[in-house]
Design an enzyme around this catalytic site. Sequence first.
Site, PDB file in Angstrom:
ATOM      1  N   HIS A 135       0.804  -1.233   0.000  1.00 48.96           N
ATOM      2  CA  HIS A 135       0.000   0.000   0.000  1.00 48.96           C
ATOM      3  C   HIS A 135       0.833   1.279   0.000  1.00 48.96           C
ATOM      4  O   HIS A 135       0.288   2.364  -0.233  1.00 48.96           O
ATOM      5  CB  HIS A 135      -0.933   0.035   1.214  1.00 48.96           C
TER       6      HIS A 135
HETATM    7 ZN   LIG Z   1      -4.028  -6.966   3.115  1.00 45.08          ZN
END
Ligand SMILES: [Zn+2]
Length: 392
Positions: A135
């Site tokens: 992320h």
């Molecule tokens: Zn995850």
Amino acid sequence: MSGEPVTGLLMWDEAVTGYDFGPSHPMDPVRLALTMGLVRAFGLDRAMRVRAAPAAGDSTLRLVHREDYVAAVREVSADPDAADGSYGLGTMDDPAFRGMHEASALIAGQSVAGAEAIWRGEAEHVVNFAGGLHHAMPGGAAGFCVYNDASLAIARLLELGAERVAYVDVDVHHGDGVQAAFWDDPRVLTVSLHEHPRTLFPQTGWPEETGGAAAEGSAVNVALPAGTGDEGWLRAFHATVPELLADFRPQVLVTQHGADTHFEDPLAHLAVSLDAQRAVQEACHGLAHTYADGRWLALGGGGYAVVDVVPRSWTHLVAIAAHRPVEPGTAIPASWRDEVYARTRQLAPGRMTDGRSPSWRDWEEGYDPADRTDQAVLATRRAVFPLRGMLT
Ligand SMILES: [Zn+2]
Ligand SMILES: [Zn+2]
């Protein structure tokens, strides 16, 4: 450096457990320590070479990350109280902690060194289960991720001359940071299978996200309905990933094996078993041999059932990469179960299986337009396959 490559390399430095957002955060580094403990309990640390690489330096971090962001990480790493939420640092998801820069760069360094070892032919398969921090964005922390080791490993491969790198992400969350890093780069094919953005962070990963203008069809997203179990998950994987790799012909396959697809995971809503996770790990291994000449960098990722799921899942991954697969029914050594109890006061699982024997229907046998898994697969195939000149 040349000569017969030893098949497996496991990147591990005990200090990666310093990647620690604190006692109330779900990403408890004990999951890494317990995984390495289980790897050792099965003797897999002797079936692979185990190597610790140095932390990624600034010139490497800047292959993906902005200079001002790296400077901000360094600043809060030295003085966590200074974190105010800018650059995603000092938030609920990514609280600042002393040594944050060093621990994050160390994890990135393992993935980058693994990629280098593969490219130079020093190892065929490399695992860094501490990695897969998918992320993290070029200019900010997000979703428990500070530096994006997956993106950095891929960027390093490109720097070394790779022309086609495929990234396959089976974490329950969308691999948004890796997709963003290579959005306009046709040399990198990113494929993410995840729970639908309507019901889960980071609310991206729609089938219509297919890559930037310079790289149309280089991003692939399979958004699965909450509740999807083994059969649907495996069907979706096999209805998309092998064909895409056959078309793209990667020189290196990078895979992210977040274990948070599991039905016990507290942060998401898929219902996948350990046995299906293992089946996808084996499939990725096979695909690396079929389409990437065996060049395979396998990373960890999410996973918040830190005793029951993560260590078993990633031990299977290490075993597969070592060419010493652990049979699902295998009993877990008592020494590890004792270690688990001592460290967590939780009871460890007894076997390397959830007792499932997952199967799936092949896409070639046809699909059901009323089935929600099939709708998800169809949406992806229709959005992206024509852009690649592939038949839907
Ligand atoms: Zn995850
Ligand atoms: Zn192999």
